[in-house]
Motif scaffolding. Sequence first.
Motif, PDB file in Angstrom:
ATOM      1  N   SER A  59       0.829  -1.209   0.000  1.00  0.00           N
ATOM      2  CA  SER A  59       0.000   0.000   0.000  1.00  0.00           C
ATOM      3  C   SER A  59       0.863   1.258   0.000  1.00  0.00           C
ATOM      4  CB  SER A  59      -0.911   0.002   1.234  1.00  0.00           C
ATOM      5  OG  SER A  59      -1.583   1.236   1.355  1.00  0.00           O
ATOM      6  N   ASN A  60       0.385   2.285  -0.685  1.00  0.00           N
ATOM      7  CA  ASN A  60       1.097   3.567  -0.706  1.00  0.00           C
ATOM      8  C   ASN A  60       0.753   4.424   0.507  1.00  0.00           C
ATOM      9  OD1 ASN A  60       2.463   3.152  -3.146  1.00  0.00           O
ATOM     10  ND2 ASN A  60       0.634   3.711  -4.329  1.00  0.00           N
ATOM     11  N   LYS A  61      -0.308   4.047   1.191  1.00  0.00           N
ATOM     12  CA  LYS A  61      -0.743   4.816   2.354  1.00  0.00           C
ATOM     13  C   LYS A  61       0.047   4.404   3.592  1.00  0.00           C
ATOM     14  CE  LYS A  61      -5.511   5.713   0.907  1.00  0.00           C
ATOM     15  NZ  LYS A  61      -6.948   5.544   1.262  1.00  0.00           N
ATOM     16  N   THR A  62       0.289   5.371   4.456  1.00  0.00           N
ATOM     17  CA  THR A  62       0.967   5.059   5.722  1.00  0.00           C
ATOM     18  C   THR A  62      -0.081   4.842   6.807  1.00  0.00           C
ATOM     19  OG1 THR A  62       1.145   7.410   6.286  1.00  0.00           O
ATOM     20  CG2 THR A  62       3.007   6.388   5.118  1.00  0.00           C
ATOM     21  N   GLU A  63       0.286   4.058   7.780  1.00  0.00           N
ATOM     22  CA  GLU A  63      -0.600   3.788   8.922  1.00  0.00           C
ATOM     23  C   GLU A  63       0.105   4.192  10.205  1.00  0.00           C
ATOM     24  OE1 GLU A  63      -2.677   0.027   9.223  1.00  0.00           O
ATOM     25  OE2 GLU A  63      -2.128  -0.454   7.155  1.00  0.00           O
ATOM     26  N   LEU A  64      -0.683   4.676  11.150  1.00  0.00           N
ATOM     27  CA  LEU A  64      -0.140   5.021  12.457  1.00  0.00           C
ATOM     28  C   LEU A  64       0.148   3.724  13.210  1.00  0.00           C
ATOM     29  CD1 LEU A  64       0.384   7.721  13.991  1.00  0.00           C
ATOM     30  CD2 LEU A  64      -1.724   7.257  15.241  1.00  0.00           C
ATOM     31  N   CYS A  65       1.382   3.553  13.650  1.00  0.00           N
ATOM     32  CA  CYS A  65       1.785   2.293  14.299  1.00  0.00           C
ATOM     33  C   CYS A  65       2.551   2.559  15.587  1.00  0.00           C
ATOM     34  CB  CYS A  65       2.675   1.472  13.368  1.00  0.00           C
ATOM     35  SG  CYS A  65       1.905   0.982  11.820  1.00  0.00           S
ATOM     36  N   GLY A  66       2.321   1.711  16.563  1.00  0.00           N
ATOM     37  CA  GLY A  66       3.117   1.723  17.780  1.00  0.00           C
ATOM     38  C   GLY A  66       4.377   0.910  17.546  1.00  0.00           C
ATOM     39  N   ILE A  67       5.474   1.309  18.190  1.00  0.00           N
ATOM     40  CA  ILE A  67       6.761   0.651  17.993  1.00  0.00           C
ATOM     41  C   ILE A  67       7.161  -0.118  19.244  1.00  0.00           C
ATOM     42  CG2 ILE A  67       9.184   0.961  17.356  1.00  0.00           C
ATOM     43  CD1 ILE A  67       7.132   1.851  15.209  1.00  0.00           C
ATOM     44  N   ASP A  88     -13.148   6.212  17.765  1.00  0.00           N
ATOM     45  CA  ASP A  88     -13.169   7.127  18.904  1.00  0.00           C
ATOM     46  C   ASP A  88     -12.318   8.354  18.583  1.00  0.00           C
ATOM     47  OD1 ASP A  88     -12.834   8.437  21.391  1.00  0.00           O
ATOM     48  OD2 ASP A  88     -13.044   6.552  22.481  1.00  0.00           O
ATOM     49  N   ALA A  89     -12.879   9.530  18.814  1.00  0.00           N
ATOM     50  CA  ALA A  89     -12.159  10.781  18.533  1.00  0.00           C
ATOM     51  C   ALA A  89     -10.895  10.901  19.380  1.00  0.00           C
ATOM     52  CB  ALA A  89     -13.081  11.978  18.785  1.00  0.00           C
ATOM     53  N   ASN A  90     -10.861  10.178  20.495  1.00  0.00           N
ATOM     54  CA  ASN A  90      -9.723  10.249  21.410  1.00  0.00           C
ATOM     55  C   ASN A  90      -8.757   9.084  21.218  1.00  0.00           C
ATOM     56  OD1 ASN A  90      -8.543  11.777  23.492  1.00  0.00           O
ATOM     57  ND2 ASN A  90      -9.231  10.307  25.032  1.00  0.00           N
ATOM     58  N   ALA A  91      -8.891   8.363  20.088  1.00  0.00           N
ATOM     59  CA  ALA A  91      -8.090   7.151  19.852  1.00  0.00           C
ATOM     60  C   ALA A  91      -6.590   7.427  19.875  1.00  0.00           C
ATOM     61  CB  ALA A  91      -8.493   6.515  18.527  1.00  0.00           C
ATOM     62  N   LEU A  92      -6.162   8.514  19.247  1.00  0.00           N
ATOM     63  CA  LEU A  92      -4.733   8.821  19.188  1.00  0.00           C
ATOM     64  C   LEU A  92      -4.171   9.062  20.586  1.00  0.00           C
ATOM     65  CD1 LEU A  92      -2.117   9.364  17.731  1.00  0.00           C
ATOM     66  CD2 LEU A  92      -2.911  11.686  17.235  1.00  0.00           C
ATOM     67  N   ASN A  93      -4.906   9.819  21.405  1.00  0.00           N
ATOM     68  CA  ASN A  93      -4.437  10.072  22.773  1.00  0.00           C
ATOM     69  C   ASN A  93      -4.397   8.794  23.596  1.00  0.00           C
ATOM     70  OD1 ASN A  93      -3.930  12.818  22.560  1.00  0.00           O
ATOM     71  ND2 ASN A  93      -6.041  13.384  23.021  1.00  0.00           N
ATOM     72  N   GLN A  94      -5.357   7.897  23.357  1.00  0.00           N
ATOM     73  CA  GLN A  94      -5.355   6.615  24.051  1.00  0.00           C
ATOM     74  C   GLN A  94      -4.149   5.779  23.627  1.00  0.00           C
ATOM     75  OE1 GLN A  94      -9.187   4.468  24.069  1.00  0.00           O
ATOM     76  NE2 GLN A  94     -10.187   6.392  23.615  1.00  0.00           N
ATOM     77  N   PHE A  95      -3.806   5.861  22.347  1.00  0.00           N
ATOM     78  CA  PHE A  95      -2.637   5.146  21.826  1.00  0.00           C
ATOM     79  C   PHE A  95      -1.365   5.717  22.456  1.00  0.00           C
ATOM     80  CE2 PHE A  95      -0.819   3.308  17.590  1.00  0.00           C
ATOM     81  CZ  PHE A  95      -0.543   2.119  18.241  1.00  0.00           C
ATOM     82  N   ARG A  96      -1.301   7.035  22.498  1.00  0.00           N
ATOM     83  CA  ARG A  96      -0.129   7.701  23.109  1.00  0.00           C
ATOM     84  C   ARG A  96       0.015   7.333  24.586  1.00  0.00           C
ATOM     85  NH1 ARG A  96      -1.495  13.434  20.315  1.00  0.00           N
ATOM     86  NH2 ARG A  96      -0.113  13.300  18.496  1.00  0.00           N
ATOM     87  N   ALA A  97      -1.122   7.151  25.244  1.00  0.00           N
ATOM     88  CA  ALA A  97      -1.093   6.827  26.683  1.00  0.00           C
ATOM     89  C   ALA A  97      -0.445   5.473  26.950  1.00  0.00           C
ATOM     90  CB  ALA A  97      -2.509   6.851  27.245  1.00  0.00           C
ATOM     91  N   LEU A  98      -0.358   4.622  25.923  1.00  0.00           N
ATOM     92  CA  LEU A  98       0.261   3.303  26.088  1.00  0.00           C
ATOM     93  C   LEU A  98       1.785   3.359  25.989  1.00  0.00           C
ATOM     94  CD1 LEU A  98      -2.122   1.074  23.912  1.00  0.00           C
ATOM     95  CD2 LEU A  98      -2.011   1.159  26.408  1.00  0.00           C
ATOM     96  N   THR A  99       2.325   4.452  25.440  1.00  0.00           N
ATOM     97  CA  THR A  99       3.778   4.541  25.281  1.00  0.00           C
ATOM     98  C   THR A  99       4.455   4.550  26.650  1.00  0.00           C
ATOM     99  OG1 THR A  99       3.631   6.970  25.142  1.00  0.00           O
ATOM    100  CG2 THR A  99       3.674   5.759  23.076  1.00  0.00           C
ATOM    101  N   GLY A 100       5.597   3.867  26.702  1.00  0.00           N
ATOM    102  CA  GLY A 100       6.334   3.763  27.960  1.00  0.00           C
ATOM    103  C   GLY A 100       5.832   2.645  28.847  1.00  0.00           C
ATOM    104  N   LYS A 101       4.770   1.949  28.397  1.00  0.00           N
ATOM    105  CA  LYS A 101       4.193   0.866  29.203  1.00  0.00           C
ATOM    106  C   LYS A 101       4.337  -0.459  28.456  1.00  0.00           C
ATOM    107  CE  LYS A 101       0.670   3.853  31.278  1.00  0.00           C
ATOM    108  NZ  LYS A 101       0.934   5.060  30.520  1.00  0.00           N
ATOM    109  N   LYS A 102       4.372  -1.553  29.216  1.00  0.00           N
ATOM    110  CA  LYS A 102       4.413  -2.874  28.602  1.00  0.00           C
ATOM    111  C   LYS A 102       3.049  -3.204  28.020  1.00  0.00           C
ATOM    112  CE  LYS A 102       8.098  -5.754  30.360  1.00  0.00           C
ATOM    113  NZ  LYS A 102       8.437  -7.054  30.966  1.00  0.00           N
ATOM    114  N   VAL A 103       3.056  -3.692  26.785  1.00  0.00           N
ATOM    115  CA  VAL A 103       1.809  -4.100  26.137  1.00  0.00           C
ATOM    116  C   VAL A 103       1.942  -5.553  25.680  1.00  0.00           C
ATOM    117  CG1 VAL A 103       1.192  -1.780  25.372  1.00  0.00           C
ATOM    118  CG2 VAL A 103       2.580  -3.218  23.875  1.00  0.00           C
TER     119      VAL A 103
END
Length: 287
Positions: A59-67, A88-103
């Motif tokens: 795909s030529n489109k990029t996707e937002l991904c957690g690393i 959810d309009a707050n999806a990005l902030n929820q994704f950001r909230a996972l950074t620094g944590k074990k998933v």
Amino acid sequence: MAVEEMRDILIEGFDPSKLKKSKKVDEGLRWRDIQSAYQNDLVLNDVLVGIENIRIGSSNKTELCGIIRRAGIKGIIPLKESGINIEDANALNQFRALTGKKVAYKVLNFDKEAGIFVASRKQAKEQMAEITLRKIDEGYNIYCVIREVEPGHVVGDIGGIDVHIPVFELTYGWVEDLRDCYEPGEVIEVQVMKIDKEKQEVKVSAKPLMENPFLECIERYKKNGEYVGTISGVEEYGIFVNLEEGVDSLARHLKFQNVQKGDQVLVRILSVDAEKERISARIIRVL
């Protein structure tokens, strides 16, 4: 320079017994956990170290991904595989909230040549939830890892299942802001109160595992008695006064004076309702 030649060089303070040799990590060993998890449908856990826009596949489109990283190998968790509702309009902030944590995650595919693997937190949580629902029942005590803390509730994980715990299921006393009491990553013990296996919804409470202070305090606070307390919260509908740990009375606002959290006051008890675990009082003096 060969090792034999290096031994001929004199270095002040050199002690061969303290020599730390660098080891080249075998490439096969680096990929072992990832391949094993992929082949055996296992769940892995690693820290979400960042978020990037990545092009996946043709795909030529990029996707937002957690690393994530395992043994130095880069893993990506697309937002749609994060377990977060992408509508959810707050999806990005929820994704950001996972950074620094074990998933938790499951390996979907990997590319050794590119040095990358794709993973799914969503599928990992679904697998964990299925196992959890098979094992628990109402009245079961289970650990809960707190993920988010809001003033009036916390969101926790009990094994692939998110639980929302309101303040009144976490304590007997009045708490103005739970952020003063809990932090993400903390672990608490809770009891399962209700299960809806079809919807994969579970209600839990920490209170059944605590001593109920009202059972003992009823005899200590008499109607018309006057006692010293500390303001624990000021709301529109009244003032909470802490009498002892886990025991708060509710009083009306003062007519000619304002008080704030932390002020010490003298209250007169108006009523004690043991069944509703409620004490009504009137502030008669600010100390």
